[in-house]
Design an enzyme around this catalytic site. Structure first.
Site, PDB file in Angstrom:
ATOM      1  N   GLU A  90      30.452  -5.836  -4.020  1.00  0.00           N
ATOM      2  CA  GLU A  90      31.644  -5.882  -3.179  1.00  0.00           C
ATOM      3  C   GLU A  90      32.891  -5.373  -3.873  1.00  0.00           C
ATOM      4  O   GLU A  90      33.056  -5.567  -5.074  1.00  0.00           O
ATOM      5  CB  GLU A  90      31.956  -7.332  -2.827  1.00  0.00           C
ATOM      6  CG  GLU A  90      30.977  -7.957  -1.933  1.00  0.00           C
ATOM      7  CD  GLU A  90      31.186  -9.459  -1.873  1.00  0.00           C
ATOM      8  OE1 GLU A  90      32.335  -9.927  -1.920  1.00  0.00           O
ATOM      9  OE2 GLU A  90      30.175 -10.150  -1.761  1.00  0.00           O
ATOM     10  N   CYS A 331      35.085 -13.990  -3.785  1.00  0.00           N
ATOM     11  CA  CYS A 331      34.003 -13.537  -4.648  1.00  0.00           C
ATOM     12  C   CYS A 331      32.602 -13.766  -4.109  1.00  0.00           C
ATOM     13  O   CYS A 331      32.192 -14.897  -3.901  1.00  0.00           O
ATOM     14  CB  CYS A 331      34.093 -14.261  -5.976  1.00  0.00           C
ATOM     15  SG  CYS A 331      35.648 -14.019  -6.739  1.00  0.00           S
TER      16      CYS A 331
END
Ligand code: SAH
Length: 346
Positions: A90, A331
């Site tokens: 990501e 996260c």
């Protein structure tokens, strides 16, 4: 096969010379790679013979967009990229008044196992290469059509567990003939792998070192962060002090406020004294709730009391604005939600 995008300019020069080509070709090649060229055919000012030689042993690492979420609240974009081996990472692009900032991942997964973090759930799969980290910045720019001016290495992974590739990435992204992002516009966040602080200071880069403190006492910190066990808060603070002495750069403490875990007035006092000892700036982060974790964000009242103690002690702190709350923008959460979906489909 050689990952050309991970090579520094002088290494590219060596590579090009070994192929029997003149040195200046390395510069042209570097510029193409830094511009985001995806194939040798695109590199129109390189002779065909040279391009053939390049493709015999070299390759250009590329990322494929798997998924993208745009926050309706603040325009934050969360990207999920597919790597050449099928793994996914990501990147988050955040928009601030002073420019765009990307939060990049440094590993696929993480082995540090912090109790509140979504990235830790599946453990470490592998390190990212310098080219892949560079790709995160490059492809975010390309997709959004906007210049990135700041980088935070605060996505998935522990950057100091992937030290060599992270340093290589920093050198690459900093090159004036490349993406030209200044070191002072880059932050690296660590859970406190203190054995590496000296190596990092020796690199003499002017980036900001952010330390995920999250608790000022060993009992709480070791419970939240296995990396604290066998190291301890006192040694971490010493290492921060050393880092400051060697580099002249003050560290930042990251502190995720977790309800009734690390948000007591006593802990605020302990945090204040640690921060003052090393001249650290404190970044209070509202905890992002992770489905699999039992922790809850601090209540506004407890936050207020905590801040009152910090104010009184004269600590330099900010409360991080929450961006992209509607796009899983913390996260590991997008990668995690893809994994869960895949599992549901199986
Ligand atoms: N491994 C590095 C960088 C990646 S994590 C580190 O530990 O610093 C980036 C930051 O997000 C760290 O401060 C981490 O502790 C924090 N973080 C992880 N999970 C979080 C959550 N659920 N809510 C708020 N912050 C979180």
């Amino acid at each position: 096969m050689t990952d050309l995008k991970s090579l520094l300019p002088d290494e590219l020069e060596e590579y090009v010379l070994a192929l029997g080509e003149p040195k200046f070709r390395a510069k042209q090649l570097f510029q193409w790679l830094a511009k985001g060229a995806e194939s040798f055919e695109q590199m129109s000012n390189l002779p065909k013979g040279f391009r053939e030689k390049l493709s015999a042993d070299g390759y250009v690492d590329t990322l494929k967009l798997l998924r993208k979420q745009v926050s309706a609240e603040d325009g934050t974009i969360k990207y999920l990229w597919q790597l050449h081996d099928g793994n996914a990472v990501e990147t988050v692009l955040m928009r601030y008044k002073h420019g765009n900032s990307v939060c990049i991942s440094s590993q696929v997964g993480c082995r540090q196992g912090c109790a509140f973090c979504a990235s830790a759930i599946g453990g470490l799969v592998r390190n990212l290469t310098a080219a892949e980290m560079l790709g995160e910045v490059m492809y975010s720019e390309k997709d959004s059509g906007e210049k990135v001016s700041n980088i935070v290495i605060m996505g998935i992974g522990e950057p100091l567990d992937n030290f060599d590739n992270v340093i290589r990435f920093l050198r690459l992204v900093n090159r004036p003939e490349g993406m030209n992002i200044g070191m002072r516009h880059i932050s690296l966040s660590t859970c406190g792998i203190i054995e590496r602080f000296e190596d990092l200071a020796r690199e003499d880069m002017q980036m900001t070192l952010a330390v995920s403190l999250h608790a000022p006492d060993d009992e709480t910190r070791s419970r939240l962060m296995p990396a604290n066990r066998g190291r301890g808060v006192a040694r971490l603070i010493d290492a921060c002090q050393d880092y400051y002495k060697r580099t002249g750069r003050r560290v930042t403490f990251e502190y995720a406020m977790i309800n009734e875990v690390n948000d007591s007035p006593v802990q605020a006092k302990q945090l204040a004294s640690a921060a003052k000892r090393v001249g650290a700036h404190v970044n209070l982060i509202p905890l992002n709730h992770v489905e699999e974790r039992q922790f809850q964000p601090t209540t506004p009242e407890r936050m207020k009391d905590f801040c009152r103690v910090l104010d009184k002690a004269g600590v330099n702190y900010t409360i991080r604005r929450k961006l992209g709350g509607d796009v899983d923008a913390s996260c590991g959460q997008l990668r995690r939600s893809r994994e869960l979906e895949e599992r549901r489909q199986e």
